[in-house]
Design a protein around this motif. Sequence first.
Motif, mmCIF file in Angstrom:
data_model
loop_
_atom_site.group_PDB
_atom_site.id
_atom_site.type_symbol
_atom_site.label_atom_id
_atom_site.label_comp_id
_atom_site.label_asym_id
_atom_site.label_seq_id
_atom_site.Cartn_x
_atom_site.Cartn_y
_atom_site.Cartn_z
ATOM 1 N N ASP A 106 46.765 34.723 37.191
ATOM 2 C CA ASP A 106 45.729 34.478 36.191
ATOM 3 C C ASP A 106 44.633 33.525 36.651
ATOM 4 O O ASP A 106 43.681 33.279 35.913
ATOM 5 C CB ASP A 106 46.356 33.955 34.889
ATOM 6 N N LYS A 107 44.729 32.998 37.883
ATOM 7 C CA LYS A 107 43.686 32.098 38.381
ATOM 8 C C LYS A 107 43.232 32.474 39.786
ATOM 9 O O LYS A 107 42.822 31.633 40.574
ATOM 10 C CB LYS A 107 44.172 30.650 38.341
ATOM 11 N N VAL A 108 43.313 33.758 40.086
ATOM 12 C CA VAL A 108 42.894 34.274 41.388
ATOM 13 C C VAL A 108 41.598 35.059 41.216
ATOM 14 O O VAL A 108 41.467 35.886 40.304
ATOM 15 C CB VAL A 108 43.984 35.168 42.001
ATOM 16 N N ILE A 109 40.627 34.789 42.073
ATOM 17 C CA ILE A 109 39.354 35.524 42.069
ATOM 18 C C ILE A 109 39.528 36.778 42.930
ATOM 19 O O ILE A 109 39.923 36.688 44.097
ATOM 20 C CB ILE A 109 38.227 34.647 42.621
ATOM 21 N N LEU A 141 33.179 41.448 41.665
ATOM 22 C CA LEU A 141 33.771 40.109 41.683
ATOM 23 C C LEU A 141 34.334 39.806 40.300
ATOM 24 O O LEU A 141 33.586 39.798 39.315
ATOM 25 C CB LEU A 141 32.717 39.075 42.065
ATOM 26 N N LEU A 142 35.634 39.579 40.227
ATOM 27 C CA LEU A 142 36.323 39.254 38.978
ATOM 28 C C LEU A 142 36.739 37.793 39.029
ATOM 29 O O LEU A 142 37.611 37.410 39.816
ATOM 30 C CB LEU A 142 37.542 40.156 38.795
ATOM 31 N N VAL A 143 36.129 36.973 38.175
ATOM 32 C CA VAL A 143 36.374 35.532 38.187
ATOM 33 C C VAL A 143 37.082 35.133 36.888
ATOM 34 O O VAL A 143 36.538 35.338 35.798
ATOM 35 C CB VAL A 143 35.058 34.740 38.310
ATOM 36 N N PRO A 144 38.279 34.568 36.971
ATOM 37 C CA PRO A 144 38.964 34.125 35.754
ATOM 38 C C PRO A 144 38.191 33.018 35.044
ATOM 39 O O PRO A 144 37.817 32.013 35.659
ATOM 40 C CB PRO A 144 40.307 33.603 36.277
ATOM 41 N N LYS A 145 37.975 33.195 33.769
ATOM 42 C CA LYS A 145 37.284 32.167 33.000
ATOM 43 C C LYS A 145 38.071 30.863 32.986
ATOM 44 O O LYS A 145 37.491 29.781 32.849
ATOM 45 C CB LYS A 145 37.037 32.660 31.575
ATOM 46 N N ALA A 146 39.386 30.957 33.148
ATOM 47 C CA ALA A 146 40.230 29.755 33.149
ATOM 48 C C ALA A 146 39.842 28.783 34.251
ATOM 49 O O ALA A 146 40.096 27.578 34.142
ATOM 50 C CB ALA A 146 41.696 30.152 33.288
ATOM 51 N N LEU A 147 39.208 29.281 35.333
ATOM 52 C CA LEU A 147 38.803 28.404 36.423
ATOM 53 C C LEU A 147 37.603 27.539 36.049
ATOM 54 O O LEU A 147 37.372 26.494 36.663
ATOM 55 C CB LEU A 147 38.475 29.225 37.668
ATOM 56 N N HIS A 148 36.823 27.990 35.076
ATOM 57 C CA HIS A 148 35.624 27.249 34.663
ATOM 58 C C HIS A 148 35.308 27.655 33.221
ATOM 59 O O HIS A 148 34.450 28.510 32.975
ATOM 60 C CB HIS A 148 34.444 27.568 35.584
ATOM 61 N N PRO A 149 35.978 27.065 32.243
ATOM 62 C CA PRO A 149 35.811 27.507 30.851
ATOM 63 C C PRO A 149 34.375 27.421 30.340
ATOM 64 O O PRO A 149 33.951 28.255 29.537
ATOM 65 C CB PRO A 149 36.738 26.571 30.074
ATOM 66 N N ASP A 164 25.642 29.816 44.164
ATOM 67 C CA ASP A 164 26.004 28.416 43.940
ATOM 68 C C ASP A 164 27.366 28.305 43.276
ATOM 69 O O ASP A 164 28.215 27.502 43.693
ATOM 70 C CB ASP A 164 24.931 27.751 43.078
ATOM 71 N N PHE A 165 27.614 29.104 42.246
ATOM 72 C CA PHE A 165 28.899 29.063 41.549
ATOM 73 C C PHE A 165 30.036 29.477 42.482
ATOM 74 O O PHE A 165 31.096 28.848 42.512
ATOM 75 C CB PHE A 165 28.850 29.974 40.322
ATOM 76 N N ASN A 166 29.824 30.516 43.279
ATOM 77 C CA ASN A 166 30.869 30.952 44.214
ATOM 78 C C ASN A 166 31.193 29.860 45.227
ATOM 79 O O ASN A 166 32.364 29.644 45.575
ATOM 80 C CB ASN A 166 30.431 32.221 44.940
ATOM 81 N N GLN A 167 30.169 29.176 45.729
ATOM 82 C CA GLN A 167 30.424 28.081 46.662
ATOM 83 C C GLN A 167 31.203 26.955 45.992
ATOM 84 O O GLN A 167 32.126 26.386 46.592
ATOM 85 C CB GLN A 167 29.106 27.539 47.213
ATOM 86 N N ARG A 168 30.845 26.636 44.762
ATOM 87 C CA ARG A 168 31.556 25.565 44.059
ATOM 88 C C ARG A 168 33.007 25.946 43.792
ATOM 89 O O ARG A 168 33.909 25.105 43.886
ATOM 90 C CB ARG A 168 30.833 25.219 42.751
ATOM 91 N N LEU A 169 33.252 27.205 43.486
ATOM 92 C CA LEU A 169 34.633 27.666 43.311
ATOM 93 C C LEU A 169 35.416 27.517 44.612
ATOM 94 O O LEU A 169 36.552 27.035 44.615
ATOM 95 C CB LEU A 169 34.640 29.125 42.851
ATOM 96 N N ARG A 175 41.442 30.334 44.867
ATOM 97 C CA ARG A 175 41.969 31.374 45.746
ATOM 98 C C ARG A 175 41.221 32.685 45.528
ATOM 99 O O ARG A 175 41.065 33.137 44.386
ATOM 100 C CB ARG A 175 43.466 31.579 45.482
ATOM 101 N N PHE A 176 40.771 33.301 46.622
ATOM 102 C CA PHE A 176 40.064 34.575 46.593
ATOM 103 C C PHE A 176 40.944 35.635 47.248
ATOM 104 O O PHE A 176 41.491 35.413 48.338
ATOM 105 C CB PHE A 176 38.749 34.495 47.356
ATOM 106 N N VAL A 177 41.058 36.804 46.622
ATOM 107 C CA VAL A 177 41.873 37.896 47.170
ATOM 108 C C VAL A 177 41.050 39.180 47.161
ATOM 109 O O VAL A 177 40.424 39.522 46.151
ATOM 110 C CB VAL A 177 43.167 38.090 46.351
ATOM 111 N N TYR A 178 41.054 39.882 48.283
ATOM 112 C CA TYR A 178 40.332 41.151 48.401
ATOM 113 C C TYR A 178 41.157 42.285 47.809
ATOM 114 O O TYR A 178 42.360 42.399 48.056
ATOM 115 C CB TYR A 178 40.026 41.449 49.864
#
Length: 238
Positions: A106-109, A141-149, A164-169, A175-178
């Motif tokens: 639930d917290k993997v991009i 790109l699927l980004v969990p909202k839980a990482l940045h509410p 910018d947001f991707n770099q900050r993440l 964690r990023f997974v292909y």
Amino acid sequence: MPRICVITVVRDGAQFLEGTILSVLEQKERVDLDYIVIDGGSTDGSVDVIRRYADRLLYWVSEPDRGVYDAMNKGWAAAGDDSSILFLGAGDRIVSLPDHLERFGDKVIVYGTVRMGEDRVFHPRCDFHLKLYNSLHHQALLVPKALHPAPPFDLRYRVYADFDFNQRLANSGARFVYAPQLIGYARPGGVSDRAGFAETLRIVYRNSGFLWAALAVSGYYAMKIFPLMKRLRPIRGI
């Protein structure tokens, strides 16, 4: 379990919008997902297109905004807290989504490839390249909202606030997974296609420091020079 939420942002994009909406609703037939449309006060018929599909949307609104990233922030705020969020512009499309998103956690991009027009494919990179340029595209790109509410996009950046947001993440240790199944399509001629390098450089400098910014400059000019070098032909006899 994470839930996919697709957000389309549009302003005066009626000629492209319906194709985008239909590509998402087609996925909705096989994947349980939410769909949000944020319109920036269009006057070209985009709102009429949205209304035709309103009963299949989680949420939509049409009102003036301060640009594309303001609209994306509104969509982010409206998405469910358990969502993994993917953004599309008018003319972009979903080609395919990964099955069983819960297997990633639930917290993997999750990121995938993006088709750009009829004959180009953007292959994402989530290594040192992400420190140098926009190596992940939001259409896959699927980004969990839980990482940045809270809404994440910095409105000081008009073209690359998603970079910018991707770099900050990445800097936060996310964690990023292909996922090969995640494939998007980006309509050619978007705003980022016309952007200069200055904003990217400011983002790299702010998030990663002077050394990475210097490397980004070197890489940028190398990419400019290399195609010219390939066109040079040796002079016979020398």
